[in-house]
Motif scaffolding. Structure first.
Motif, short mmCIF file in Angstrom:
data_model
loop_
_atom_site.label_atom_id
_atom_site.label_comp_id
_atom_site.label_asym_id
_atom_site.label_seq_id
_atom_site.Cartn_x
_atom_site.Cartn_y
_atom_site.Cartn_z
N UNK A 1 52.65 34.42 51.98
CA UNK A 1 53.40 33.83 53.09
C UNK A 1 52.50 32.82 53.81
N UNK A 2 53.07 31.66 54.16
CA UNK A 2 52.29 30.61 54.78
C UNK A 2 51.90 30.97 56.21
N UNK A 3 50.90 30.23 56.73
CA UNK A 3 50.47 30.47 58.11
C UNK A 3 51.60 30.20 59.09
N UNK A 4 52.41 29.17 58.79
CA UNK A 4 53.53 28.84 59.68
C UNK A 4 54.56 29.97 59.70
N UNK A 5 54.79 30.56 58.52
CA UNK A 5 55.75 31.65 58.45
C UNK A 5 55.24 32.87 59.20
N UNK A 6 53.95 33.16 59.06
CA UNK A 6 53.38 34.29 59.79
C UNK A 6 53.43 34.06 61.29
N UNK A 7 53.22 32.82 61.71
CA UNK A 7 53.30 32.48 63.13
C UNK A 7 54.71 32.69 63.66
N UNK A 8 55.72 32.33 62.86
CA UNK A 8 57.12 32.51 63.26
C UNK A 8 57.42 33.99 63.45
N UNK A 9 56.94 34.82 62.53
CA UNK A 9 57.13 36.26 62.66
C UNK A 9 56.44 36.81 63.90
N UNK A 10 55.23 36.33 64.14
CA UNK A 10 54.45 36.87 65.25
C UNK A 10 55.12 36.61 66.59
N UNK A 11 55.96 35.58 66.66
CA UNK A 11 56.66 35.28 67.91
C UNK A 11 57.63 36.38 68.30
N UNK A 12 58.03 37.22 67.32
CA UNK A 12 58.91 38.34 67.64
C UNK A 12 58.24 39.29 68.62
N UNK A 13 56.90 39.39 68.55
CA UNK A 13 56.17 40.30 69.43
C UNK A 13 56.33 39.93 70.90
N UNK A 14 56.57 38.65 71.19
CA UNK A 14 56.69 38.20 72.57
C UNK A 14 58.11 37.77 72.94
N UNK A 256 54.51 42.09 62.61
CA UNK A 256 53.76 42.26 61.37
C UNK A 256 54.63 41.93 60.16
N UNK A 257 53.98 41.73 59.03
CA UNK A 257 54.66 41.33 57.81
C UNK A 257 55.25 42.55 57.11
N UNK A 258 56.34 43.07 57.67
CA UNK A 258 57.07 44.18 57.07
C UNK A 258 58.54 43.78 56.98
N UNK A 259 59.27 44.48 56.11
CA UNK A 259 60.68 44.18 55.98
C UNK A 259 60.93 42.79 55.43
N UNK A 260 62.10 42.27 55.70
CA UNK A 260 62.48 40.92 55.28
C UNK A 260 62.82 40.09 56.51
N UNK A 261 62.21 38.93 56.60
CA UNK A 261 62.45 38.00 57.70
C UNK A 261 63.47 36.96 57.25
N UNK A 262 64.55 36.81 58.02
CA UNK A 262 65.57 35.80 57.76
C UNK A 262 65.47 34.72 58.84
N UNK A 263 65.12 33.53 58.42
CA UNK A 263 64.92 32.44 59.37
C UNK A 263 66.25 31.95 59.92
N UNK A 264 66.23 31.52 61.17
CA UNK A 264 67.41 30.91 61.77
C UNK A 264 67.69 29.59 61.05
N UNK A 265 68.96 29.34 60.74
CA UNK A 265 69.31 28.14 59.98
C UNK A 265 70.26 27.21 60.71
#
Length: 379
Positions: A1-14, A256-265
């Motif tokens: 997973x790219x750094x940008x994708x991980x950053x998008x996921x991490x925003x869920x924490x806040x 964290x990188x668990x489950x499946x992340x579905x990006x907003x489209x």
């Protein structure tokens, strides 16, 4: 997973406001009874999120499952009347457990029961939105379920996955978290050799060839198909989704990188149009000529009586109907302005002629463009 994708996921924490949906199978023991320990484990995770400053709306299944044991039922009932009775008994039991578990963290819950009407009728929608917003402002955790005790087949969501997606839109959530009995979306059944976890989905093409036909648990109503339907509702209107198991809830909410992340489209749209596209049970069909199809689909105009060649079904004014092309393809859905008994006398006639012969009020559109959503785009 790219750094940008991980950053998008991490925003869920806040994220300031999230909707969490939990299925019956995540709250019950193998015999179908409500498991207080599994429920409490989930509440501990959500309470920690509240303590960190985030708002949480919980859409919880489990009312009917909670009543299976107390009512002496062998399994989840199939007939509507018994389902309604079980929901009436089980909903109180379920909310009592949530009330106690959240109270141990110094939090209060508010029960909100919804039907599909509450997401499409303007007055109902405003009331539901106002109530949920006020509960959140007061620091209360809304616990939402479909109002199974009174809902009929015609006005049911059918499962809490779609309900959760529509609620996410209603409360302007920053993300939707779907908790189920599998830890991720896989390329096939998780138990099948060679099945791989899908970490990220950026659009429908990423799901081509994926087997999602497996059924849900014995105590729930939704399988993976309904979950992906709810994902589509949310992501197409700007809300990202995480799908994972209840056991992974804490890690998912931490980004964290668990489950499946579905990006907003997509972008937010009218809740009424969302309901029409994804949750409405249509009551009839209007048969369109080719000119009306072009007007509705290509030019995005309202549907006028002159372009309609036939009507099928029984419906009242304001109810959803399918708009069908001469080839029999459903091209759109809409809220019809006249009842089925009135429509035949209007067909094929211009609004000018209708006004002249029948008077003011009969020169309206059959379906206004603001109450219409496309189902299939023409090629």
């Amino acid at each position: 997973m790219t750094a940008a994708a991980l950053q998008e996921r991490s925003e869920l924490a806040s994220a300031a406001r999230i909707v969490v949906k939990v299925g019956s199978s995540s709250l019950t023991s193998p015999d179908g009874r409500l498991d207080p320990e599994r429920l409490r484990a989930l509440v501990d995770v959500l309470a920690a999120r509240r303590a960190a400053g985030g708002q949480v709306v919980l859409v919880s299944s489990g009312a009917i499952a909670a009543a299976i044991g107390p009512l002496g039922l062998a399994a989840r009932p199939r007939d509507l009347a018994t389902q309604q009775a079980a929901a009436s008994v089980g909903q109180g039991l379920l909310v009592a457990h949530y009330t106690k578990a959240f109270a141990d963290h110094g939090l209060r819950v508010g029960q909100v029961l919804l039907t599909a009407d509450d997401t499409v009728r303007r007055g109902h929608y405003r009331n539901a939105h106002r109530a949920l917003t006020r509960l959140l402002d007061l620091g209360v955790v809304p616990v939402i379920n479909e109002n199974d005790a009174v809902a009929t087949e015609e006005i049911r969501f059918g499962d809490n996955d779609r309900l959760a997606a529509l609620v996410s839109h209603m409360v302007h959530a920053d993300a939707l978290v779907l908790l189920t009995d599998v830890d991720s979306l896989y390329t096939g059944a998780p138990s099948r050799p060679g099945s791989r976890r899908i970490a990220r989905v950026d659009g429908p093409r990423d799901l081509e060839g994926i087997d999602v036909s497996r059924r849900g648990s014995a105590v729930g109503t939704g399988g993976m198909v309904t979950k992906l339907d709810s994902v589509a509702i949310a992501t197409q209107t700007g809300i990202p989704v995480v799908l994972t198991s209840a056991a992974q809830a804490a890690r998912a909410l931490a980004g964290e990188d668990v489950g499946t992340w579905f990006s907003a489209t997509g972008r937010r749209t009218s809740i009424r149009l969302l309901w029409l596209a994804h949750a409405a049970h249509t009551r009839g069909r209007l048969l369109l000529d080719e000119g009306a199809v072009r007007a509705v689909v290509d030019r995005r105009t309202s549907l006028l009586p002159a372009g309609v060649t036939g009507v099928e079904g029984e419906f009242d004014a304001g109810e959803p109907v399918d708009l069908v092309s001469p080839e029999g393809v459903v091209v759109a859905r809409g809220l019809v302005a006249f009842g089925a008994d009135e429509v035949p006398g209007l067909l094929g006639r211009s609004t000018h002629d209708l006004r002249t012969e029948l008077g003011a009020g009969y020169d309206r559109e059959l379906v206004h463009r603001d109450d219409l959503v496309l189902v299939r785009r023409r090629r």
